[in-house]
Design a protein around this motif. Structure first.
Motif, PDB file in Angstrom:
ATOM      1  N   MET A   1       0.805  -1.527  -0.197  1.00  0.00           N
ATOM      2  CA  MET A   1      -0.497   0.481   0.057  1.00  0.00           C
ATOM      3  C   MET A   1       0.967   1.094   0.168  1.00  0.00           C
ATOM      4  SD  MET A   1      -3.092   1.079   0.783  1.00  0.00           S
ATOM      5  CE  MET A   1      -4.118   2.521   0.440  1.00  0.00           C
ATOM      6  N   LEU A   4       0.401   8.427   1.257  1.00  0.00           N
ATOM      7  CA  LEU A   4      -0.820   9.629   0.495  1.00  0.00           C
ATOM      8  C   LEU A   4       0.504  10.511   1.484  1.00  0.00           C
ATOM      9  CD1 LEU A   4      -3.395  10.017   0.201  1.00  0.00           C
ATOM     10  CD2 LEU A   4      -4.190  11.146   2.820  1.00  0.00           C
ATOM     11  N   THR A  31     -10.020  12.591   9.640  1.00  0.00           N
ATOM     12  CA  THR A  31     -10.677  11.716   7.827  1.00  0.00           C
ATOM     13  C   THR A  31     -10.594  10.496   8.374  1.00  0.00           C
ATOM     14  OG1 THR A  31     -10.480  14.198   7.132  1.00  0.00           O
ATOM     15  CG2 THR A  31     -11.472  12.262   6.035  1.00  0.00           C
ATOM     16  N   LEU A  32      -9.167  10.051   8.047  1.00  0.00           N
ATOM     17  CA  LEU A  32      -9.114   9.076   7.859  1.00  0.00           C
ATOM     18  C   LEU A  32      -8.936   7.767   9.061  1.00  0.00           C
ATOM     19  CD1 LEU A  32      -5.782   8.970   5.838  1.00  0.00           C
ATOM     20  CD2 LEU A  32      -8.078   8.520   4.880  1.00  0.00           C
ATOM     21  N   GLY A  33      -9.302   8.494  10.153  1.00  0.00           N
ATOM     22  CA  GLY A  33      -9.458   7.007  11.332  1.00  0.00           C
ATOM     23  C   GLY A  33      -8.288   6.977  12.040  1.00  0.00           C
ATOM     24  N   PHE A  34      -7.464   7.231  12.088  1.00  0.00           N
ATOM     25  CA  PHE A  34      -6.342   7.510  13.173  1.00  0.00           C
ATOM     26  C   PHE A  34      -6.672   7.910  14.199  1.00  0.00           C
ATOM     27  CE2 PHE A  34      -4.110   7.793   9.120  1.00  0.00           C
ATOM     28  CZ  PHE A  34      -2.265   6.688   9.298  1.00  0.00           C
ATOM     29  N   PRO A  68      -0.931   3.506   6.407  1.00  0.00           N
ATOM     30  CA  PRO A  68      -1.662   2.998   7.438  1.00  0.00           C
ATOM     31  C   PRO A  68      -0.506   2.273   9.367  1.00  0.00           C
ATOM     32  CG  PRO A  68      -2.328   1.587   5.790  1.00  0.00           C
ATOM     33  CD  PRO A  68      -1.256   2.423   4.990  1.00  0.00           C
TER      34      PRO A  68
ATOM     35  N   LEU B 354     -14.511   8.838   7.052  1.00  0.00           N
ATOM     36  CA  LEU B 354     -14.447   8.195   6.029  1.00  0.00           C
ATOM     37  C   LEU B 354     -14.614   6.674   6.904  1.00  0.00           C
ATOM     38  CD1 LEU B 354     -11.913   9.293   3.720  1.00  0.00           C
ATOM     39  CD2 LEU B 354     -14.469  10.054   3.662  1.00  0.00           C
ATOM     40  N   ILE B 358      -8.166   1.951   8.350  1.00  0.00           N
ATOM     41  CA  ILE B 358      -7.180   3.444   7.724  1.00  0.00           C
ATOM     42  C   ILE B 358      -7.064   3.050   6.122  1.00  0.00           C
ATOM     43  CG2 ILE B 358      -5.037   4.800   8.320  1.00  0.00           C
ATOM     44  CD1 ILE B 358      -5.417   3.734  10.990  1.00  0.00           C
ATOM     45  N   ALA B 359      -6.339   1.760   6.152  1.00  0.00           N
ATOM     46  CA  ALA B 359      -6.463   1.772   4.610  1.00  0.00           C
ATOM     47  C   ALA B 359      -7.338   1.696   3.573  1.00  0.00           C
ATOM     48  CB  ALA B 359      -5.435   0.015   4.311  1.00  0.00           C
ATOM     49  N   ALA B 361      -9.714   3.572   4.763  1.00  0.00           N
ATOM     50  CA  ALA B 361     -10.489   5.207   4.034  1.00  0.00           C
ATOM     51  C   ALA B 361      -9.007   5.776   3.187  1.00  0.00           C
ATOM     52  CB  ALA B 361     -10.737   5.638   5.308  1.00  0.00           C
ATOM     53  N   MET B 362      -7.715   5.419   3.291  1.00  0.00           N
ATOM     54  CA  MET B 362      -6.823   5.715   2.801  1.00  0.00           C
ATOM     55  C   MET B 362      -7.106   5.514   1.215  1.00  0.00           C
ATOM     56  SD  MET B 362      -3.875   5.033   4.213  1.00  0.00           S
ATOM     57  CE  MET B 362      -2.166   6.178   3.008  1.00  0.00           C
ATOM     58  N   ALA B 363      -7.613   4.386   0.923  1.00  0.00           N
ATOM     59  CA  ALA B 363      -8.044   4.060  -0.666  1.00  0.00           C
ATOM     60  C   ALA B 363      -9.242   4.752  -0.910  1.00  0.00           C
ATOM     61  CB  ALA B 363      -8.621   2.849  -1.104  1.00  0.00           C
TER      62      ALA B 363
END
Lengths: 140, 424
Positions: A1, A4, A31-34, A68, B354, B358-359, B361-363
């Motif tokens: 992966m 970003l 936004t990404l949920g960290f 991630p 989102l 996490i992966a 959500a990144m996509a």
């Protein structure tokens, strides 16, 4: 992966704009949920680093690489460089001008705090050329 | 009030679909579809911004009717917030307004400011004993707690773990009324006379306890004309007030700070845009000396609530006059400190997150960015979303499609009609 990548310019002459990169990265990470605590550590360390770039190096470029497993943020400037990193890492040591201290900055806690909140910190510096600080944050 | 109803609703007949609310909602909880706004209730933090801003007055607060609230229990206590007094020109003696409330059909009154004072005392004690880590954030405002849960979850642990003055007042009022009357607690209704719809959200879905002690929330705006008439008729006020000026001061922004942290560095901010920016700063730990933060989404604090009638700045001045007025107090037992503490801690509710890992959500974010790059970035709102980014997100989430962008639509049409693209 693949990761970003986000890039921001930190303007050199404006304390009030320091923290913008931190806030933007923070928004993306939310936004990404960290995890909230990780986001907070990143936000605090990034803000310190941005302030440092404004105080010492007339601004610079912030690049955040998000994956991630790892969040990596680099702060690259073309400022004066750090002659003695060990000394600069001491709490309370600062080369900030009196004027900057009067503004409430330059307490000599920037680098120590960045180290405290990041999982790993690497400083690459050449006097007269510039400094790049790389902060790494592991996702548990 | 039907507790499954949401405190903010839309009058479809009045809504013109103008997108004012869409653009100003702090949690992007509104979209326009088919010329009408729709509220994404999961995202709403009941801040009243849309109610205040709507040019067509199509956004309504869903609260209880006074008559229903008075009829629901054999014995009913009015929970009176400080801002209620500030609605009435020339009123200085709170006992007059409290007496008028009894004449309107309430069996007893309870000043929410008394609960506020108890919270101040407990806060001071906890702070001085080092029992709480600083910086602390006030948890008095239900909307602030919802903002933090939604947008700044890392600050949840900084919230002062005490009930809001409204909730504490309801608990204490019911206990006091049960002792005074011998009635079972279930026969005692506690009606909050509210400056804002967030109180109703807190009653229906309390974040820090399993169920709220408040039985009904009535708007100050509904009560105002009747209470105004009644106040004019009061000739012999009863001595009913129980709160000191410090508690009354909570009705405006900074009041809690002054009452709880008079000699400690505090920051009291008001207005939605301002407090969102300041919360960003707090999260970055930008203010190292501040020990206490008090945020009011409404300008001037509760005095600026969407269900009040008076101008917030006039109300603020009036409240300081009321605080300065020597008011005779009724004897009362102190509030039991055991009533203060939260029953449970709040969990994050990151509404702008989102979904998925996490992966995942990144996509998703990458697809959103690709989608967003196709838009011109005008954030015109014609699609019904607050920004090009939000439309891109809605498309990726399957809630919208690209044809909703009028620029892409025009391009498509021009291509079909003339075989060339728009110059824009």
């Amino acid at each position: 992966m693949d990761s970003l990548e986000l890039t921001y310019q930190v303007p050199g002459d404006d304390f009030s704009r320091a923290g913008e990169a931190s806030s933007a990265v923070k928004r993306t990470l939310k936004t990404l949920g960290f995890p909230p605590d990780l986001i907070r550590r990143i936000a605090i360390a990034m803000y310190e680093a941005e302030i440092n770039m404004v105080i010492h190096a007339d601004g610079g470029v912030v690049t955040a690489r998000i994956s991630p497993e790892l969040v990596e943020v680099s702060f690259a400037d073309v400022g004066p460089g750090i002659p003695d990193i060990d000394l600069a890492m001491q709490e309370g040591y600062s080369t900030a001008s009196e004027q900057v201290r009067d503004l409430g900055f330059g307490a000599g806690m920037g680098l120590p705090n960045m180290k405290k909140y990041a999982d790993d910190m690497t400083i690459t510096t050449t006097v007269g050329v510039g400094t790049t600080v790389l902060l790494q944050f592991q996702i548990a | 009030m039907d507790k499954t109803l949401h405190p903010v609703t839309l009058d479809r007949d009045l809504c013109t679909g103008c997108t004012t609310c869409v653009k100003r909602c702090p949690t992007e909880a509104i979209r326009v579809r088919n010329k009408h706004a729709i509220i994404l209730h999961d995202r709403c933090i009941v801040c009243s911004e849309c109610i205040r801003l709507c040019p067509a007055h199509a956004k309504k607060a869903q609260v209880d009717k006074l008559a229903d609230a008075l009829a629901a229990h054999p014995y009913t206590v009015a929970l009176v917030p400080p801002v209620l007094y500030a609605q009435f020109s020339g009123l200085r003696d709170r006992n007059i307004a409290l007496t008028a409330l009894l004449q309107l059909g309430f069996h007893a009154v309870f000043e929410v400011a008394e609960a506020a004072e108890a919270i101040s005392a407990a806060t001071q004690e906890a702070y001085q004993s080092g029992a709480l880590d600083t910086p602390l954030i006030s948890s008095s405002c239900p909307t602030v707690r919802r903002i933090i849960r939604a947008r700044f979850p890392s600050l949840l642990s900084s919230l002062l773990p005490f009930h809001s003055p409204m909730e504490l007042a309801a608990r204490a009022a019911r206990q006091r009324a049960a002792e005074a009357t011998g009635l079972p607690p279930g026969d005692i209704g506690c009606v909050y006379l509210s400056p804002c719809p967030a109180a109703a959200a807190e009653m229906c879905d309390p974040l820090c306890c399993d169920s709220s002690a408040v039985s009904a929330v009535v708007s100050i705006a509904e009560l105002y004309p009747r209470l105004l008439t009644q106040i004019k008729k009061v000739t012999q006020p009863q001595i009913l007030a129980t709160a000191s000026p410090r508690g009354i001061g909570w009705g405006v922004s900074g009041g809690e700070s002054r009452a709880s942290f008079e000699h400690v560095a505090y920051l009291a901010g008001d207005g939605m845009e301002n407090i969102l920016q300041t919360l960003e700063n707090v999260e970055n730990q930008q203010f190292s000396t501040v020990k206490f933060y008090e945020f009011s989404p409404c300008t001037a604090g509760c005095a600026g609530g969407a269900l009040t009638v008076e101008n917030p700045f006039i109300a603020r001045t009036r409240l300081s006059r009321i605080m300065a007025h020597p008011t005779e107090l009724a004897p009362h037992a102190p509030i039991d400190p055991a009533l203060l503490r939260w029953e449970r801690h709040m969990a994050p509710a990151p509404v702008l997150r989102l979904g998925g890992s996490i992966a995942d959500a990144m996509a998703k974010l990458r697809r959103i960015q690709e989608q967003e790059n196709r838009f011109i970035g005008m954030d015109c709102g014609a699609c019904g979303a607050p920004s090009c980014h939000a439309l891109a997100e809605d498309i990726v989430e399957g809630m919208a499609n690209e044809d909703q962008c009028i620029f892409l639509m025009r391009e498509k049409l021009q291509k079909r009609l003339y075989g060339r693209q728009s110059d824009l």
